[in-house]
Design an enzyme around this catalytic site. Structure first.
Site, short mmCIF file in Angstrom:
data_model
loop_
_atom_site.label_atom_id
_atom_site.label_comp_id
_atom_site.label_asym_id
_atom_site.label_seq_id
_atom_site.Cartn_x
_atom_site.Cartn_y
_atom_site.Cartn_z
N LEU A 60 0.81 -1.21 0.00
CA LEU A 60 0.00 0.00 0.00
C LEU A 60 0.84 1.26 0.00
O LEU A 60 1.97 1.28 0.48
CB LEU A 60 -0.92 0.02 1.23
CG LEU A 60 -1.79 -1.22 1.45
CD1 LEU A 60 -2.65 -1.04 2.69
CD2 LEU A 60 -2.63 -1.54 0.23
N ASP A 61 0.24 2.33 -0.52
CA ASP A 61 0.90 3.63 -0.46
C ASP A 61 0.24 4.48 0.62
O ASP A 61 -0.57 3.98 1.40
CB ASP A 61 0.88 4.31 -1.84
CG ASP A 61 -0.52 4.56 -2.37
OD1 ASP A 61 -1.49 4.56 -1.58
OD2 ASP A 61 -0.64 4.78 -3.59
N ILE A 62 0.57 5.74 0.66
CA ILE A 62 0.06 6.64 1.70
C ILE A 62 -1.47 6.77 1.66
O ILE A 62 -2.11 7.09 2.64
CB ILE A 62 0.74 8.03 1.60
CG1 ILE A 62 0.50 8.84 2.86
CG2 ILE A 62 0.30 8.77 0.36
CD1 ILE A 62 1.34 10.08 2.97
N TYR A 63 -2.07 6.47 0.51
CA TYR A 63 -3.52 6.56 0.36
C TYR A 63 -4.24 5.27 0.75
O TYR A 63 -5.44 5.14 0.57
CB TYR A 63 -3.88 6.96 -1.08
CG TYR A 63 -3.20 8.25 -1.47
CD1 TYR A 63 -3.59 9.46 -0.89
CD2 TYR A 63 -2.17 8.25 -2.39
CE1 TYR A 63 -2.95 10.64 -1.24
CE2 TYR A 63 -1.53 9.42 -2.75
CZ TYR A 63 -1.92 10.62 -2.17
OH TYR A 63 -1.29 11.78 -2.50
N GLN A 64 -3.47 4.29 1.26
CA GLN A 64 -4.00 3.01 1.74
C GLN A 64 -4.61 2.13 0.66
O GLN A 64 -5.52 1.35 0.92
CB GLN A 64 -4.98 3.23 2.90
CG GLN A 64 -4.34 3.86 4.12
CD GLN A 64 -3.14 3.05 4.62
OE1 GLN A 64 -3.29 1.91 4.99
NE2 GLN A 64 -1.96 3.65 4.63
#
Length: 181
Positions: A60-64
């Site tokens: 996942l990235d910072i945006y989940q």
């Protein structure tokens, strides 16, 4: 190491369970289809090869949601699983050929999130004189939701010369066995 639930291919009497492979820190559960002795391939005709990948927190990235670059890794894992299951890894090694990606066209359609299992369908769509195209579709397992789809163009690189080999003769016949009607 976790294990996948055994499953059967539709219309198959294959009793082999799914296997779990750990490659590049991605959990892969790829089907092992029945052997087709007439062609040397290990999948049923007209069926894409299926690979399952469980989405983990590190995907996942910072945006989940799954980072866009991770999908390229998932697609690569599914292609390797397909090559291993079909016997093509050994076949191409014997010919001193390597598959080299020359173009990827990917469409991102829906955000996958932690804990979901993705199913990647992999199948050949075109074979030319110097390149071939593999079409891949990523769905959330058990749904019709397409997360991403891609067309991957590759050449068969002669590892001795460093140049693309012509796809002809026995090599073309081998690749054509992968095409769906």
């Amino acid at each position: 190491m976790s294990r996948c639930t055994p499953t059967l291919l539709p219309g198959s009497e294959c009793q082999l369970p799914l296997t779990t492979l750990w490659l590049s820190s991605v959990a892969i559960c790829g089907t092992i289809p029945p052997n087709n002795s007439a062609t040397g391939l290990t999948r049923e005709s007209n069926m894409p090869h299926l690979t399952q990948i469980k989405v983990r927190g590190y995907h996942l990235d910072i945006y989940q949601h799954v980072n866009n670059a991770r999908y390229l890794e998932f697609l690569e894992e599914a292609r390797w699983s397909y090559l291993e299951d079909s016997g093509d890894v050994a076949y191409f090694e014997q010919l001193n050929l390597a598959w080299v990606i020359v173009n990827i066209n990917i469409n991102y359609r829906f955000a996958a999130t932690n804990g979901q299992t993705l199913e990647i369908a992999t199948q050949f769509s075109q074979i030319g004189s110097k390149s071939a195209v593999i079409h891949q579709v990523i769905k959330i397992q058990g749904t019709d939701t397409v997360v991403a789809d891609a067309d991957i163009t590759f050449v068969c690189l002669n590892r001795s010369t460093g140049k693309a080999a012509l796809i002809e003769g026995a090599l073309k016949e081998r690749l054509e066995q992968h095409l769906n009607d």
